[in-house]
Write an enzyme that holds these catalytic residues in place. Structure first.
Site, mmCIF file in Angstrom:
data_model
loop_
_atom_site.group_PDB
_atom_site.id
_atom_site.type_symbol
_atom_site.label_atom_id
_atom_site.label_comp_id
_atom_site.label_asym_id
_atom_site.label_seq_id
_atom_site.Cartn_x
_atom_site.Cartn_y
_atom_site.Cartn_z
ATOM 1 N N ASP A 33 0.956 3.281 4.438
ATOM 2 C CA ASP A 33 -0.445 4.278 3.569
ATOM 3 C C ASP A 33 -1.662 5.055 4.880
ATOM 4 O O ASP A 33 -1.824 5.149 4.405
ATOM 5 C CB ASP A 33 -0.866 2.982 2.602
ATOM 6 C CG ASP A 33 -1.471 1.863 3.039
ATOM 7 O OD1 ASP A 33 -1.352 1.187 4.872
ATOM 8 O OD2 ASP A 33 -2.165 1.444 2.283
ATOM 9 N N ASP A 71 -5.241 2.513 10.652
ATOM 10 C CA ASP A 71 -7.215 2.229 11.222
ATOM 11 C C ASP A 71 -6.875 2.177 12.610
ATOM 12 O O ASP A 71 -7.126 3.097 13.348
ATOM 13 C CB ASP A 71 -7.464 1.675 9.728
ATOM 14 C CG ASP A 71 -8.860 1.613 9.855
ATOM 15 O OD1 ASP A 71 -9.814 2.013 10.357
ATOM 16 O OD2 ASP A 71 -9.130 0.040 9.058
ATOM 17 N N GLY A 101 0.597 -1.353 -0.183
ATOM 18 C CA GLY A 101 0.402 0.261 0.166
ATOM 19 C C GLY A 101 1.287 1.260 -0.103
ATOM 20 O O GLY A 101 0.402 2.452 -0.744
ATOM 21 N N PHE A 124 -13.926 3.803 3.500
ATOM 22 C CA PHE A 124 -13.134 3.199 2.906
ATOM 23 C C PHE A 124 -12.077 3.444 1.465
ATOM 24 O O PHE A 124 -13.129 3.809 0.644
ATOM 25 C CB PHE A 124 -13.870 1.644 2.271
ATOM 26 C CG PHE A 124 -12.911 0.598 2.283
ATOM 27 C CD1 PHE A 124 -11.733 -0.204 3.496
ATOM 28 C CD2 PHE A 124 -12.657 0.416 0.913
ATOM 29 C CE1 PHE A 124 -10.849 -0.885 3.226
ATOM 30 C CE2 PHE A 124 -11.232 -0.616 0.359
ATOM 31 C CZ PHE A 124 -11.138 -1.048 1.505
#
Ligand code: 5GP
Length: 179
Positions: free
Chosen positions: A99, A102, A43, A151
């Site tokens: 990246d 979360d 990512g 998302f």
């Protein structure tokens, strides 16, 4: 805009400007030192490629690939190393390049794992941060953008390995992943 996207969240131009600022900030903070950027595959690869081009201190690269155990899209906190670093990092100034942060579980694991290898210093640089979803505290030293709990794909980020090549960051339409 690609038909699978609901909207563009961060444009190419916004990415370019902010990443240049991050590179300049890193260059100031590490003046007189050498850094080793540790890119987390896959990512972070496009972000890393752009970021390092605005860093002016001597910069080396290494990469790790990790996957989190557990079913579905939820992070379990148990991380498996698919590809480890090529070389030891003892005594070096490390910047982990991610990246997106979360829950923080992946990065929390990576920090503990790399800290145990005795680097001279260890900092974290992420393109995106979703602070509302955090489950463990992680100190982010360089953050490109804080985003809402949606998302996102593009600019290296995927859904089932798709969309990584999009030049901007977009929100995926729900019907693409809720079948
Ligand atoms: P964490 O352990 O912080 O929950 O998970 C971080 C990883 O989850 C990221 O490196 C990324 O692979 C994935 N992830 C979390 N949110 C998103 C998102 O909105 N889009 C994409 N494509 N991946 C995400």
């Amino acid at each position: 805009m690609h038909p699978d996207l609901e909207k563009v969240l961060i444009t190419e131009q916004e990415l370019e400007e902010r990443i240049k600022e991050l590179g300049e900030q890193i260059s100031r903070d590490y003046a007189g030192k050498e850094i080793l950027v540790v890119g987390i595959l896959k990512g972070a690869m496009i972000f890393l490629a752009d970021l390092v081009r605005s860093i002016t201190v001597p910069t080396y690269f290494d990469f790790m690939a990790v996957s989190s155990y557990g079913a579905g899209a939820r992070s379990s906190g148990v991380v498996r190393i698919l590809k480890d670093l090529d070389r030891p990092i003892e005594g070096r100034h490390i910047i982990i390049v991610e990246d997106i942060v979360d829950t923080g579980l992946t990065l929390n694991y990576l920090v503990q794992n790399l800290q145990a290898r005795n680097p001279a210093s260890l900092k974290i640089c992420t393109l995106l941060d979703k602070p509302s979803r955090r489950e463990v505290e992680v100190t982010i030293d360089y953050n490109g953008f804080s985003i809402p709990d949606e998302f996102v794909v593009g600019y290296g980020l995927d859904y089932n390995e798709r969309y990584r090549n999009f030049p901007s960051i977009g929100v995926l339409k729900r019907e693409v992943y809720v079948k």
